[in-house]
Every structure is written in C-alpha cells, then in structure tokens.
Design a protein around this motif. Sequence first.
Motif, PDB file in Angstrom:
ATOM      1  N   GLN A 111       0.794  -1.217   0.000  1.00 41.89           N
ATOM      2  CA  GLN A 111       0.000   0.000   0.000  1.00 41.89           C
ATOM      3  C   GLN A 111       0.835   1.279   0.000  1.00 41.89           C
ATOM      4  N   SER A 131      -8.673   2.397   0.057  1.00 42.50           N
ATOM      5  CA  SER A 131      -7.933   1.206   0.481  1.00 42.50           C
ATOM      6  C   SER A 131      -6.954   1.536   1.603  1.00 42.50           C
ATOM      7  N   ILE A 134      -8.831   1.682   4.862  1.00 41.61           N
ATOM      8  CA  ILE A 134      -9.196   0.356   5.349  1.00 41.61           C
ATOM      9  C   ILE A 134      -7.972  -0.383   5.873  1.00 41.61           C
ATOM     10  N   VAL A 135      -6.827  -0.210   5.222  1.00 47.71           N
ATOM     11  CA  VAL A 135      -5.600  -0.875   5.676  1.00 47.71           C
ATOM     12  C   VAL A 135      -5.250  -0.439   7.096  1.00 47.71           C
ATOM     13  N   LEU A 138      -7.742  -2.038   9.301  1.00 44.17           N
ATOM     14  CA  LEU A 138      -7.539  -3.490   9.295  1.00 44.17           C
ATOM     15  C   LEU A 138      -6.341  -3.877  10.152  1.00 44.17           C
ATOM     16  N   MET A 192     -13.708  -6.438   6.894  1.00 40.30           N
ATOM     17  CA  MET A 192     -12.792  -5.473   6.283  1.00 40.30           C
ATOM     18  C   MET A 192     -11.852  -6.148   5.292  1.00 40.30           C
ATOM     19  N   ASN A 193     -11.489  -7.395   5.580  1.00 36.04           N
ATOM     20  CA  ASN A 193     -10.644  -8.161   4.671  1.00 36.04           C
ATOM     21  C   ASN A 193     -11.311  -8.271   3.304  1.00 36.04           C
ATOM     22  N   GLU A 195     -13.774  -6.380   2.177  1.00 40.50           N
ATOM     23  CA  GLU A 195     -13.959  -5.034   1.630  1.00 40.50           C
ATOM     24  C   GLU A 195     -12.687  -4.539   0.959  1.00 40.50           C
ATOM     25  N   LEU A 196     -11.541  -4.780   1.601  1.00 43.86           N
ATOM     26  CA  LEU A 196     -10.266  -4.363   1.030  1.00 43.86           C
ATOM     27  C   LEU A 196      -9.961  -5.140  -0.246  1.00 43.86           C
ATOM     28  N   LYS A 197     -10.224  -6.430  -0.224  1.00 43.92           N
ATOM     29  CA  LYS A 197      -9.992  -7.253  -1.415  1.00 43.92           C
ATOM     30  C   LYS A 197     -10.846  -6.760  -2.576  1.00 43.92           C
TER      31      LYS A 197
END
Length: 218
Positions: A111, A131, A134-135, A138, A192-193, A195-197
């Motif tokens: 990222q 992203s 979210i990271v 996460l 969230m995993n 969602e990020l993917k």
Amino acid sequence: MDNITIWIAILSFASSLVVVLITSCVTLVSKRIDAQQKRDEHLLALQKIYLTRKIEVAEKTVGRWNLHISKLNWAHNYYSNLDLSKNVTDTEFQIQENIANVINAKVIDIQFSSDDYQNVYFDNIVLVEDSNIIVIALNKVYEELNSLIIEISRLAESYLSEEDVAEKRIILNAYNIAEDSFEAKRTEYLRMNIELKNIFEESAKHIRQQLLASYDPV
C-alpha cells in the motif's frame, strides 16, 4: 522595336518574379510541413514513452495487487478456520502467528510503497485513498485480534494448570469474555478483509479499462 524590347524585359522580369515567389512559397510550405512533421514525430515519441511507462506501472501495480489479494484470501481462510478450542502447541501457535505477521507486513508494503506512481498515470486516487483507510483500520483490528488470541491461549493454559476451584471460575469467566471479544473482532476483521480485497479488485479492473482506453487509434 524599343517598345517590344521593353515589354519583353518587363515580361521576363515578371516571369522571374513569379518563379521566385512560387519557389519561396513552396520552400516556406515545405519548411512548415517539415517542422510540423518533426513536431508530430516528437509528440509520437513522447506518447510512446508515456504509454510504455504507463503499461509498466499498470503491470507492476496490478501484479502487486493480485499478490495482495491472494494473501488476503489466505488470511481470510486462516482466521475463518482458526479454532481456539483446539489444543495447539506453543511452537505451532508461534508459526501461525509469524505467518499472519508476514501477511500483515505485506499489506503495508504494497500500500505505501515509495515507487508507486499509479496516480501519475491513472485516475485511481479515490480507490487508493479508500484502500489506505481500510488498511489502517484493518491493521488495528489485526493487532487486537492477535492480542486476543495470545490472551485466550494464556487463559486456557492458566485454567488447565490452576487447581483452586474459585480461581478457575475467575479464569473461565475471563476466558469467555476474551473469546466473545475474539469472535467480534474476527467478524470485523473478515468483513474489512473482504472489503479491502474488493477495492483491490475494482482498482485493478479500473486500471485495465484506462489502459485499454489509451490505445486510441485517433
């Protein structure tokens, strides 16, 4: 005769003047055409360099994202199937924790890489910012989740080694609270995993579409 000679001289001069003017115009037009051709060739060369660089950035970015998606899938499967009620040894637990830490580190590396120039070539800033947000969230949940795993493992060992009944009840209560917290954090992490993917997949699709649009024959 003198008049004829004069007219012949005038016509000869006029003809020469016309030839000179035509030659000058042709030369001027030719120079303009050459200059425009050189500008077009220079522009084409710049476009080729830009497109080549754009393709390189796209391949590198999409490749990293695909790798990251694979790691997110692995992490999702790992935490989905993690059963803390199983009696795992300290060595096995440490190995699993180390693998999870490597995955988490890769999230940050991909990222926030300093050589990521995708926003220079692609209109992808909104998805990238989403992203990144979210990271950060996460990673925070990830740390809390793994802390709970360690705490649950510690409480389980304490419960098994404790002989006092009253103390065992206290430990069991703390264990149940930690386990409930773990399930809540696991659900949050898995959400969230995914969602990020999905954002990575959408970003990769967005880049492919923009790259295809670059091949405009006009």
